[in-house]
Design an enzyme around this catalytic site. Structure first.
Site, PDB file in Angstrom:
ATOM      1  N   GLY A  46       2.747   4.307  -1.475  1.00 15.28           N
ATOM      2  CA  GLY A  46       2.208   3.927  -0.185  1.00 15.28           C
ATOM      3  C   GLY A  46       0.692   3.827  -0.269  1.00 15.28           C
ATOM      4  O   GLY A  46       0.075   4.313  -1.221  1.00 15.28           O
ATOM      5  N   GLN A  51      -7.795   4.168   3.209  1.00 12.42           N
ATOM      6  CA  GLN A  51      -7.975   4.582   1.809  1.00 12.42           C
ATOM      7  C   GLN A  51      -8.728   3.532   0.986  1.00 12.42           C
ATOM      8  O   GLN A  51      -9.176   3.834  -0.121  1.00 12.42           O
ATOM      9  CB  GLN A  51      -6.614   4.858   1.147  1.00 12.42           C
ATOM     10  CG  GLN A  51      -5.895   6.075   1.730  1.00 12.42           C
ATOM     11  CD  GLN A  51      -4.582   6.326   1.036  1.00 12.42           C
ATOM     12  OE1 GLN A  51      -3.567   5.727   1.387  1.00 12.42           O
ATOM     13  NE2 GLN A  51      -4.594   7.187   0.046  1.00 12.42           N
ATOM     14  N   CYS A  92      -1.620  12.376  -3.173  1.00  5.30           N
ATOM     15  CA  CYS A  92      -2.363  11.383  -2.400  1.00  5.30           C
ATOM     16  C   CYS A  92      -3.354  10.698  -3.331  1.00  5.30           C
ATOM     17  O   CYS A  92      -4.070  11.368  -4.079  1.00  5.30           O
ATOM     18  CB  CYS A  92      -3.106  12.061  -1.250  1.00  5.30           C
ATOM     19  SG  CYS A  92      -4.051  10.909  -0.231  1.00  5.30           S
ATOM     20  N   LEU A  93      -3.392   9.372  -3.247  1.00 10.03           N
ATOM     21  CA  LEU A  93      -4.295   8.623  -4.127  1.00 10.03           C
ATOM     22  C   LEU A  93      -5.756   8.902  -3.784  1.00 10.03           C
ATOM     23  O   LEU A  93      -6.635   8.661  -4.608  1.00 10.03           O
ATOM     24  CB  LEU A  93      -3.990   7.125  -4.037  1.00 10.03           C
ATOM     25  CG  LEU A  93      -2.558   6.734  -4.471  1.00 10.03           C
ATOM     26  CD1 LEU A  93      -2.293   5.258  -4.194  1.00 10.03           C
ATOM     27  CD2 LEU A  93      -2.323   7.050  -5.947  1.00 10.03           C
ATOM     28  N   HIS A 134       3.254  10.345   5.908  1.00 16.50           N
ATOM     29  CA  HIS A 134       1.998  10.547   5.165  1.00 16.50           C
ATOM     30  C   HIS A 134       1.012   9.406   5.475  1.00 16.50           C
ATOM     31  O   HIS A 134      -0.178   9.654   5.726  1.00 16.50           O
ATOM     32  CB  HIS A 134       2.331  10.594   3.662  1.00 16.50           C
ATOM     33  CG  HIS A 134       1.175  10.749   2.742  1.00 16.50           C
ATOM     34  ND1 HIS A 134       0.979  11.869   1.956  1.00 16.50           N
ATOM     35  CD2 HIS A 134       0.137   9.928   2.436  1.00 16.50           C
ATOM     36  CE1 HIS A 134      -0.115  11.722   1.236  1.00 16.50           C
ATOM     37  NE2 HIS A 134      -0.649  10.546   1.509  1.00 16.50           N
ATOM     38  N   GLU A 135       1.507   8.157   5.456  1.00 15.15           N
ATOM     39  CA  GLU A 135       0.607   7.008   5.658  1.00 15.15           C
ATOM     40  C   GLU A 135       0.138   6.913   7.120  1.00 15.15           C
ATOM     41  O   GLU A 135      -1.027   6.594   7.377  1.00 15.15           O
ATOM     42  CB  GLU A 135       1.298   5.696   5.245  1.00 15.15           C
ATOM     43  CG  GLU A 135       1.763   5.630   3.800  1.00 15.15           C
ATOM     44  CD  GLU A 135       0.694   6.008   2.792  1.00 15.15           C
ATOM     45  OE1 GLU A 135      -0.499   5.819   3.068  1.00 15.15           O
ATOM     46  OE2 GLU A 135       1.060   6.527   1.716  1.00 15.15           O
ATOM     47  N   HIS A 138      -2.674   9.134   7.673  1.00 13.17           N
ATOM     48  CA  HIS A 138      -3.964   8.563   7.231  1.00 13.17           C
ATOM     49  C   HIS A 138      -4.625   7.778   8.370  1.00 13.17           C
ATOM     50  O   HIS A 138      -5.845   7.799   8.521  1.00 13.17           O
ATOM     51  CB  HIS A 138      -3.764   7.615   6.045  1.00 13.17           C
ATOM     52  CG  HIS A 138      -3.775   8.290   4.700  1.00 13.17           C
ATOM     53  ND1 HIS A 138      -4.826   9.059   4.257  1.00 13.17           N
ATOM     54  CD2 HIS A 138      -2.870   8.303   3.693  1.00 13.17           C
ATOM     55  CE1 HIS A 138      -4.563   9.510   3.028  1.00 13.17           C
ATOM     56  NE2 HIS A 138      -3.380   9.076   2.667  1.00 13.17           N
TER      57      HIS A 138
HETATM   58  O1  K1U Z   1      -1.108   7.573   0.598  1.00 14.33           O
HETATM   59  C1  K1U Z   1      -1.206   7.788  -0.593  1.00 14.33           C
HETATM   60  O2  K1U Z   1      -2.160   8.378  -1.043  1.00 14.33           O
HETATM   61  C2  K1U Z   1      -0.112   7.338  -1.517  1.00 14.33           C
HETATM   62  C3  K1U Z   1       0.800   8.477  -1.906  1.00 14.33           C
HETATM   63  C4  K1U Z   1       1.912   8.534  -0.881  1.00 14.33           C
HETATM   64  C5  K1U Z   1       2.935   9.606  -0.982  1.00 14.33           C
HETATM   65  C6  K1U Z   1       3.115  10.405  -2.069  1.00 14.33           C
HETATM   66  C7  K1U Z   1       4.117  11.355  -2.106  1.00 14.33           C
HETATM   67  C8  K1U Z   1       4.916  11.535  -1.062  1.00 14.33           C
HETATM   68  C9  K1U Z   1       4.721  10.747   0.037  1.00 14.33           C
HETATM   69  C10 K1U Z   1       3.720   9.800   0.080  1.00 14.33           C
HETATM   70  C11 K1U Z   1       1.285   8.216  -3.318  1.00 14.33           C
HETATM   71  O3  K1U Z   1       1.918   7.253  -3.589  1.00 14.33           O
HETATM   72  S1  K1U Z   1       0.842   9.374  -4.520  1.00 14.33           S
HETATM   73  C12 K1U Z   1       1.641   8.767  -6.002  1.00 14.33           C
HETATM   74  C13 K1U Z   1       3.106   9.035  -6.037  1.00 14.33           C
HETATM   75  O4  K1U Z   1       3.597   9.883  -5.322  1.00 14.33           O
HETATM   76  C14 K1U Z   1       3.993   8.249  -6.907  1.00 14.33           C
HETATM   77  C15 K1U Z   1       3.505   7.399  -7.841  1.00 14.33           C
HETATM   78  C16 K1U Z   1       4.373   6.661  -8.640  1.00 14.33           C
HETATM   79  C17 K1U Z   1       5.722   6.797  -8.515  1.00 14.33           C
HETATM   80  C18 K1U Z   1       6.221   7.680  -7.579  1.00 14.33           C
HETATM   81  C19 K1U Z   1       5.361   8.421  -6.797  1.00 14.33           C
HETATM   82 ZN    ZN Z   2      -2.470   9.690   0.893  1.00 16.97          ZN
END
Ligand code: K1U
Ligand code: ZN
Length: 171
Positions: A46, A51, A92-93, A134-135, A138
């Protein structure tokens, strides 16, 4: 298409309440395309417009299984109903190298508009539900670490200081 720079906590744009989208124009479509490309490249499941430094109510998500693709672009998303409890690990990125379990609703109904302004209502569970919550957080200036207990928050602050120092050293 272009890869966008993902801002990191504590950038102030991450604490702002994002503005509703009113213009469903070419600029919005371009931003959504660039956000999707940036999310897939990260990689992430997401990404919210704040972000990438844009304080607008736009998110992109793809929580489909590996090797499948199901991109959702949600404009002005809103949780209209939630039920049950879940506690899954999140990252979270914008908060690199830190992961924690967060208490959320297990199932949510989300109302949103697509890039043409057409209204949609979806009911989601599992990773899709966690990711929508989560999004949308944000867009309201909330990070997953804001939802931790006071003790876990203070552990996070100490660890994150070190994580940022290490990332600075790598530059
Ligand atoms: O919003 C963000 O920072 C993105 C975040 C969202 C998220 C992560 C975990 C649970 C719910 C929402 C990410 O995508 S972090 C990276 C991540 O979780 C991931 C990356 C590659 C494959 C699978 C997961
Ligand atoms: Zn995030």
């Amino acid at each position: 298409m272009a890869l966008l720079k993902i801002v990191r906590h504590p950038d102030p744009v991450l604490k702002k309440v994002a503005a509703p989208v009113t213009d469903f124009d070419a600029g919005l479509r371009r931003l959504a395309e660039d956000m999707a490309e940036t999310m897939y490249a990260a990689p992430g499941v997401g990404l919210a417009a704040p972000q990438v430094g844009v304080s607008k109510r736009l998110i992109v998500l793809d929580c489909s299984p590996k090797d499948e693709k199901q991109l959702v672009v949600a404009v002005n998303p809103k949780i209209v109903f939630g039920e049950g409890e879940s506690c899954e690990e999140e990252g979270c990125l914008s908060v690199p190298s830190y992961y924690a379990k967060v208490e959320r609703k297990a199932r949510v109904q989300v109302q949103y508009q697509d890039l043409e302004g057409v209204e949609h209502l979806v009911e989601v569970e599992g990773l899709w539900s966690t990711c929508f919550q989560h999004e949308i957080d944000h867009l309201d200036g909330i990070l997953f670490v804001d939802r931790l207990s006071p003790l876990k928050k203070s552990i996070f602050r100490k660890k994150y200081k070190k994580i940022l120092e290490q990332l600075e050293e790598q530059l």
